[in-house]
Design an enzyme around this catalytic site. Sequence first.
Site, mmCIF file in Angstrom:
data_model
loop_
_atom_site.group_PDB
_atom_site.id
_atom_site.type_symbol
_atom_site.label_atom_id
_atom_site.label_comp_id
_atom_site.label_asym_id
_atom_site.label_seq_id
_atom_site.Cartn_x
_atom_site.Cartn_y
_atom_site.Cartn_z
ATOM 1 N N GLY A 38 -1.459 -9.406 0.582
ATOM 2 C CA GLY A 38 -2.094 -8.475 1.364
ATOM 3 C C GLY A 38 -2.705 -7.370 0.715
ATOM 4 N N HIS A 69 -8.450 -6.352 -1.089
ATOM 5 C CA HIS A 69 -9.419 -5.550 -1.804
ATOM 6 C C HIS A 69 -10.744 -6.521 -1.995
ATOM 7 C CE1 HIS A 69 -8.230 -7.562 -5.345
ATOM 8 N NE2 HIS A 69 -7.006 -7.081 -5.048
ATOM 9 N N GLU A 70 -11.656 -6.150 -2.493
ATOM 10 C CA GLU A 70 -12.975 -6.758 -2.529
ATOM 11 C C GLU A 70 -12.712 -8.183 -3.160
ATOM 12 O OE1 GLU A 70 -16.686 -7.573 -1.399
ATOM 13 O OE2 GLU A 70 -15.278 -5.709 -0.772
ATOM 14 N N GLY A 71 -11.712 -8.069 -4.463
ATOM 15 C CA GLY A 71 -11.342 -9.264 -5.066
ATOM 16 C C GLY A 71 -11.055 -10.643 -4.121
ATOM 17 N N HIS A 72 -10.160 -10.052 -3.151
ATOM 18 C CA HIS A 72 -9.600 -11.007 -2.264
ATOM 19 C C HIS A 72 -10.933 -11.487 -1.111
ATOM 20 C CE1 HIS A 72 -5.677 -8.692 -2.848
ATOM 21 N NE2 HIS A 72 -5.221 -10.047 -3.079
ATOM 22 N N LYS A 115 -7.915 -12.638 -12.353
ATOM 23 C CA LYS A 115 -7.390 -11.329 -13.000
ATOM 24 C C LYS A 115 -6.002 -11.851 -13.340
ATOM 25 C CE LYS A 115 -4.971 -8.068 -11.534
ATOM 26 N NZ LYS A 115 -3.969 -7.685 -10.605
ATOM 27 N N ARG A 158 -2.303 -3.105 -6.413
ATOM 28 C CA ARG A 158 -1.328 -2.135 -6.861
ATOM 29 C C ARG A 158 -1.938 -0.931 -7.368
ATOM 30 N NH1 ARG A 158 2.184 -6.957 -8.570
ATOM 31 N NH2 ARG A 158 4.094 -6.575 -7.709
#
EC number: 6.3.2.1
Length: 283
Positions: A31, A34-37, A151, A189
């Site tokens: 949860g 962000h844009e990566g998800h 990442k 984070r």
Amino acid sequence: MITLETVADLRLSVSTWRSAGQRVALVPTMGNLHEGHLDLVRKAKSLADRVVISIFVNPLQFGEGEDFSSYPRTLINDSDKLSSVGADLLFTPPVSEMYHRPQPLQTKVEVPGLSDLFCGASRPGHFVGVATVVCKLFNMAQPDVALFGEKDYQQLMVIRQMVEDLSLPVEIIGLPTVREVDGLARSSRNGYLTDAERSIAPALYRQLQQSVVELKKGKYDLASLERQAKIRLEAEGLRPDYYAIRNADDLAEPTQDDRSLVILAAAYLGKARLIDNIRVDLE
Ligand code: PAF
């Protein structure tokens, strides 16, 4: 998009899709998306007919004194973002649905070797927690394909090895890290950083890029490159945890002949522990 909290409900939806011949993709997350998800979800949509996202802050992968209880839980926001990119199903199980026993009695999945290095050395038990929850999520959602961000390069390798060793019938796809304009890798984070720390944080990626330049110029004293990188990071205000140049395929120490490398780094900055990596192809 439907939101479900129980394994029984998840299995029912997925089995309906599968019996209609549809391919299912899973994007496991904790949860605070962000844009990566969202990139993972978009890619998942191109690979499968149905996309399941799990949001579960997994207690098993947090050590004592780590940020399990303060980890950002932003379900309403996350759910809006997932609807906007066309996810089909959000699975948000409570801890009691995922784990029925106290932690010491829970059956666990261990990927030896890889799990003991780098993040695993700094966070003992972390990758056992990751492998266990990902294995459980695969069993629950029965995906054809599952997607993870690069990442967390070491995590991706641990998951790939688990899938191979346990013959799990799921294809694993890794996607490139999504970055802020100043190079900082997107992370759930990053919100822990104060404004001052946020302006220091991109130094980690800058250093990785600089190491690539040095390697490409032919500098091959890896221990000295690693040492200098740590000194520079300290000078920028970060506290390096590890900085390691490794073989990209197995994370072993590279030989002179290895052409495909990865540089893995982690550094503390205030309350945050930043991790990042960069691939280096020497050909
Ligand atoms: O990368 C993460 O967010 C987590 O480690 C994962 C893979 C969802 C397992 O809890």
